[in-house]
Design an enzyme around this catalytic site. Structure first.
Site, PDB file in Angstrom:
ATOM      1  N   MET A  90      -9.385   4.453   8.384  1.00  0.00           N
ATOM      2  CA  MET A  90      -8.233   3.314   8.140  1.00  0.00           C
ATOM      3  C   MET A  90      -7.284   2.800   9.079  1.00  0.00           C
ATOM      4  O   MET A  90      -7.626   3.262  10.433  1.00  0.00           O
ATOM      5  CB  MET A  90      -7.499   3.635   6.575  1.00  0.00           C
ATOM      6  CG  MET A  90      -8.361   3.540   5.675  1.00  0.00           C
ATOM      7  SD  MET A  90      -7.511   3.833   4.164  1.00  0.00           S
ATOM      8  CE  MET A  90      -7.957   2.842   2.937  1.00  0.00           C
ATOM      9  N   ARG A  98       1.305  -5.496  -6.037  1.00  0.00           N
ATOM     10  CA  ARG A  98       1.295  -6.522  -4.980  1.00  0.00           C
ATOM     11  C   ARG A  98       1.705  -7.936  -5.927  1.00  0.00           C
ATOM     12  O   ARG A  98       1.363  -7.999  -6.893  1.00  0.00           O
ATOM     13  CB  ARG A  98       0.174  -6.649  -4.303  1.00  0.00           C
ATOM     14  CG  ARG A  98      -0.161  -5.614  -3.467  1.00  0.00           C
ATOM     15  CD  ARG A  98      -1.404  -5.898  -2.430  1.00  0.00           C
ATOM     16  NE  ARG A  98      -1.134  -4.985  -1.242  1.00  0.00           N
ATOM     17  CZ  ARG A  98      -1.668  -3.854  -0.967  1.00  0.00           C
ATOM     18  NH1 ARG A  98      -2.286  -3.477  -1.734  1.00  0.00           N
ATOM     19  NH2 ARG A  98      -1.528  -3.213   0.196  1.00  0.00           N
ATOM     20  N   ARG A 102      -5.892  -0.673   8.836  1.00  0.00           N
ATOM     21  CA  ARG A 102      -6.111  -2.041   8.538  1.00  0.00           C
ATOM     22  C   ARG A 102      -6.607  -2.605  10.190  1.00  0.00           C
ATOM     23  O   ARG A 102      -7.561  -2.400  10.574  1.00  0.00           O
ATOM     24  CB  ARG A 102      -4.680  -2.706   8.240  1.00  0.00           C
ATOM     25  CG  ARG A 102      -4.915  -3.385   6.768  1.00  0.00           C
ATOM     26  CD  ARG A 102      -3.790  -3.669   6.203  1.00  0.00           C
ATOM     27  NE  ARG A 102      -2.495  -4.004   6.944  1.00  0.00           N
ATOM     28  CZ  ARG A 102      -1.688  -5.246   6.865  1.00  0.00           C
ATOM     29  NH1 ARG A 102      -2.301  -6.117   5.868  1.00  0.00           N
ATOM     30  NH2 ARG A 102      -0.538  -5.207   7.643  1.00  0.00           N
ATOM     31  N   ARG A 144      13.964   9.900  -2.332  1.00  0.00           N
ATOM     32  CA  ARG A 144      15.020  10.900  -2.583  1.00  0.00           C
ATOM     33  C   ARG A 144      16.027  10.671  -1.476  1.00  0.00           C
ATOM     34  O   ARG A 144      17.191  11.028  -1.806  1.00  0.00           O
ATOM     35  CB  ARG A 144      14.281  12.353  -2.453  1.00  0.00           C
ATOM     36  CG  ARG A 144      15.077  13.378  -2.339  1.00  0.00           C
ATOM     37  CD  ARG A 144      14.180  14.760  -2.188  1.00  0.00           C
ATOM     38  NE  ARG A 144      15.150  16.016  -2.045  1.00  0.00           N
ATOM     39  CZ  ARG A 144      15.282  16.288  -0.877  1.00  0.00           C
ATOM     40  NH1 ARG A 144      15.088  15.719   0.423  1.00  0.00           N
ATOM     41  NH2 ARG A 144      16.161  17.717  -0.913  1.00  0.00           N
ATOM     42  N   THR A 195       3.901   3.102   5.462  1.00  0.00           N
ATOM     43  CA  THR A 195       2.501   2.742   5.531  1.00  0.00           C
ATOM     44  C   THR A 195       1.745   3.636   6.454  1.00  0.00           C
ATOM     45  O   THR A 195       2.221   4.132   7.438  1.00  0.00           O
ATOM     46  CB  THR A 195       2.412   1.280   6.132  1.00  0.00           C
ATOM     47  OG1 THR A 195       0.742   1.103   6.514  1.00  0.00           O
ATOM     48  CG2 THR A 195       2.955   0.875   7.200  1.00  0.00           C
ATOM     49  N   ILE A 196       0.628   4.171   5.963  1.00  0.00           N
ATOM     50  CA  ILE A 196      -0.331   4.861   6.926  1.00  0.00           C
ATOM     51  C   ILE A 196      -0.769   4.150   8.192  1.00  0.00           C
ATOM     52  O   ILE A 196      -1.380   4.913   8.956  1.00  0.00           O
ATOM     53  CB  ILE A 196      -1.468   5.438   5.996  1.00  0.00           C
ATOM     54  CG1 ILE A 196      -2.580   4.530   5.757  1.00  0.00           C
ATOM     55  CG2 ILE A 196      -1.044   6.283   4.766  1.00  0.00           C
ATOM     56  CD1 ILE A 196      -3.830   5.025   5.465  1.00  0.00           C
ATOM     57  N   ASP A 197      -0.730   2.661   8.172  1.00  0.00           N
ATOM     58  CA  ASP A 197      -1.423   2.204   9.435  1.00  0.00           C
ATOM     59  C   ASP A 197      -0.834   2.143  10.336  1.00  0.00           C
ATOM     60  O   ASP A 197      -1.354   1.884  11.682  1.00  0.00           O
ATOM     61  CB  ASP A 197      -1.798   0.547   8.797  1.00  0.00           C
ATOM     62  CG  ASP A 197      -2.430   0.631   7.404  1.00  0.00           C
ATOM     63  OD1 ASP A 197      -3.440   1.423   7.236  1.00  0.00           O
ATOM     64  OD2 ASP A 197      -2.101  -0.490   6.760  1.00  0.00           O
ATOM     65  N   ARG A 248      19.710  10.461  -2.954  1.00  0.00           N
ATOM     66  CA  ARG A 248      20.812  11.624  -2.624  1.00  0.00           C
ATOM     67  C   ARG A 248      21.867  11.372  -1.734  1.00  0.00           C
ATOM     68  O   ARG A 248      22.901  11.633  -1.947  1.00  0.00           O
ATOM     69  CB  ARG A 248      19.924  12.843  -2.179  1.00  0.00           C
ATOM     70  CG  ARG A 248      18.892  13.488  -3.182  1.00  0.00           C
ATOM     71  CD  ARG A 248      19.692  14.516  -3.900  1.00  0.00           C
ATOM     72  NE  ARG A 248      18.772  14.983  -5.051  1.00  0.00           N
ATOM     73  CZ  ARG A 248      18.030  16.118  -4.878  1.00  0.00           C
ATOM     74  NH1 ARG A 248      17.602  16.658  -3.950  1.00  0.00           N
ATOM     75  NH2 ARG A 248      17.290  16.202  -6.203  1.00  0.00           N
ATOM     76  N   GLY A 254       0.939  -1.206  -0.200  1.00  0.00           N
ATOM     77  CA  GLY A 254      -0.058   0.012  -0.011  1.00  0.00           C
ATOM     78  C   GLY A 254       0.841   1.234   0.111  1.00  0.00           C
ATOM     79  O   GLY A 254       1.664   1.349   0.771  1.00  0.00           O
ATOM     80  N   ASP A 285       1.371   0.094  11.715  1.00  0.00           N
ATOM     81  CA  ASP A 285       1.285  -1.403  12.214  1.00  0.00           C
ATOM     82  C   ASP A 285       2.543  -1.951  12.134  1.00  0.00           C
ATOM     83  O   ASP A 285       2.542  -3.295  11.954  1.00  0.00           O
ATOM     84  CB  ASP A 285       0.160  -1.960  11.392  1.00  0.00           C
ATOM     85  CG  ASP A 285       0.438  -1.990   9.977  1.00  0.00           C
ATOM     86  OD1 ASP A 285       1.155  -1.386   9.740  1.00  0.00           O
ATOM     87  OD2 ASP A 285      -0.581  -2.720   9.413  1.00  0.00           O
ATOM     88  N   GLY A 306       5.096  -1.957   3.962  1.00  0.00           N
ATOM     89  CA  GLY A 306       4.468  -2.346   5.221  1.00  0.00           C
ATOM     90  C   GLY A 306       4.787  -3.674   5.440  1.00  0.00           C
ATOM     91  O   GLY A 306       5.953  -4.105   5.015  1.00  0.00           O
ATOM     92  N   ASP A 307       4.162  -4.347   6.320  1.00  0.00           N
ATOM     93  CA  ASP A 307       4.758  -5.628   6.679  1.00  0.00           C
ATOM     94  C   ASP A 307       4.970  -6.794   5.972  1.00  0.00           C
ATOM     95  O   ASP A 307       5.922  -7.644   5.938  1.00  0.00           O
ATOM     96  CB  ASP A 307       3.851  -6.232   8.307  1.00  0.00           C
ATOM     97  CG  ASP A 307       2.388  -6.358   7.718  1.00  0.00           C
ATOM     98  OD1 ASP A 307       2.188  -6.121   6.690  1.00  0.00           O
ATOM     99  OD2 ASP A 307       1.875  -7.051   8.771  1.00  0.00           O
ATOM    100  N   GLN A 327      -7.384   8.858   2.751  1.00  0.00           N
ATOM    101  CA  GLN A 327      -6.349   8.851   3.650  1.00  0.00           C
ATOM    102  C   GLN A 327      -5.042   8.348   3.232  1.00  0.00           C
ATOM    103  O   GLN A 327      -3.927   8.578   3.988  1.00  0.00           O
ATOM    104  CB  GLN A 327      -7.157   7.962   4.878  1.00  0.00           C
ATOM    105  CG  GLN A 327      -8.190   8.576   5.761  1.00  0.00           C
ATOM    106  CD  GLN A 327      -8.687   7.332   6.538  1.00  0.00           C
ATOM    107  OE1 GLN A 327      -8.559   7.290   7.745  1.00  0.00           O
ATOM    108  NE2 GLN A 327      -9.732   6.536   5.869  1.00  0.00           N
TER     109      GLN A 327
END
Ligand code: ADP
Length: 316
Positions: A168, A71, A170, A20, A124-126, A24, A10, A128, A101-102, A250
């Site tokens: 969100m 994926r 997860r 970057r 990841t935004i989660d 860099r 995700g 987690d 993520g994981d 989100q």
């Protein structure tokens, strides 16, 4: 040395800042930096390009990932990973930075064990990933959720309603609890709080008794159908109720300053590890803990200079 970077799973705001940071910093140390397009899928298909300084210009503040993500369930097969390692080795690449993520972490762990040292960055935004207090993208997603919740509260107030909002995360409740605290939500429901409808009806009833004109309930995803919950609250309480699912909004948007800094620092740090011959590691950040000390001690100390100074020259 030659290093490659990819984004996988995700997407999350701040992934570009991390790319970057990797490119860099690698160039600043005289290394060659390669970009793998479309995550592990692109790695398998050999979509790998040499990167120059300017290829990562103007991306620090952009959401999503310029490298694309995907994926590839077949990546769990050893033969598929062997082909990926072959593709990297054919270009003389020594190490790979994976941002995701994981699931991405599991892939990086396997690649490291099979001969391609990886450094995994939490993108990841989660929020987690257990090892790190904050993941790249979490705070941006939080800002988006908070902005939406503030707007929903306005209309909730006007109509004296109970507003139920799914965020969100997860299976992690962090986005819900952080957003709930930031917005003054009356109730937050996550895996950690548990989900008991009778309890919720009681709390809603109590809100009425103490004179609340309206209320906001934040629910983490994968807990319940918020539409149905709103209907049940309306049937079991004095409030009219409405539900909103914030959804994929989100995941997008320009990364907030915190995510840009966290991603830049982690990207740079990953390259330093590789440079020191270290692989098979996950980068974490800790900690924003609140604590206390006597006031005279607080005044007596000099401010510790930020560790960001050491990254600055590597990022330009
Ligand atoms: P995220 O990295 O955001 O958790 P996914 O769980 O979809 O996203 O994982 C991203 C990719 O990582 C998968 O498409 C797959 O290629 C790889 N992956 C996931 N789980 C494993 C695993 N157990 N072993 C090896 N690779 C994995």
């Amino acid at each position: 040395m030659k290093i490659a970077v990819l984004t996988s799973g995700g997407d999350a705001p701040g992934m570009n800042a991390a790319i970057r940071g990797v490119v860099r910093t690698a160039l600043s140390y005289g290394m060659e930096a390669y970009a793998v397009h479309d995550g592990y899928k692109g790695l398998y298909e050999g979509k790998i390009d040499l990167m120059k300084r300017n290829d990562v210009g103007q991306i620090l503040n952009r959401g999503g990932t310029i490298l694309g993500s995907s994926r590839l369930p077949e990546f769990k097969q050893k033969e598929v990973r062997a082909k990926c390692i072959e593709n990297l080795k054919a270009l003389g690449i020594d190490a790979l930075v994976t941002i995701g993520g994981d699931g991405t972490y599991r892939g990086a762990m396997d690649l490291s064990a099979e001969g391609m040292p990886c450094i995994a960055l939490p993108g990841t935004i989660d929020n987690d990933i257990a090892s790190t207090e904050y993941t790249i993208g979490f705070f941006t997603a939080l800002e988006t959720a908070v902005d939406a919740l503030d707007k929903l509260r306005d209309t909730s107030f006007s109509h004296k309603r109970c507003t139920v909002v799914e965020v969100m995360g997860r299976y992690c409740g962090d986005l819900a609890i952080y957003a709930g605290i930031a917005c003054g939500a009356e109730i937050v429901i996550t895996r950690d709080t548990g989900f008991n409808k009778e309890d919720i009806f009681r709390q809603v009833q109590h809100a009425k008794e103490i004179g609340k004109r309206h209320l906001v309930i934040v629910v983490a995803e994968h807990i319940t159908d918020v539409q149905k919950l709103a209907e049940e609250i309306q049937a079991n309480s004095p409030y009219e109720a409405r539900a909103s699912v914030l959804g994929y909004i989100q995941r997008g948007g320009d990364p907030c300053a915190f995510d840009r800094i966290l991603a830049s620092k982690m990207g740079s740090y990953a390259v330093e590890l590789i440079r020191n011959g270290i692989g098979g590691q996950a980068i974490y950040c800790k900690s924003l803990e609140v604590g206390h000390c006597p006031i005279n001690e607080a005044l007596g100390k000099d401010n510790v200079p930020s560790d960001l100074y050491r990254y600055l020259s590597r990022l330009n």
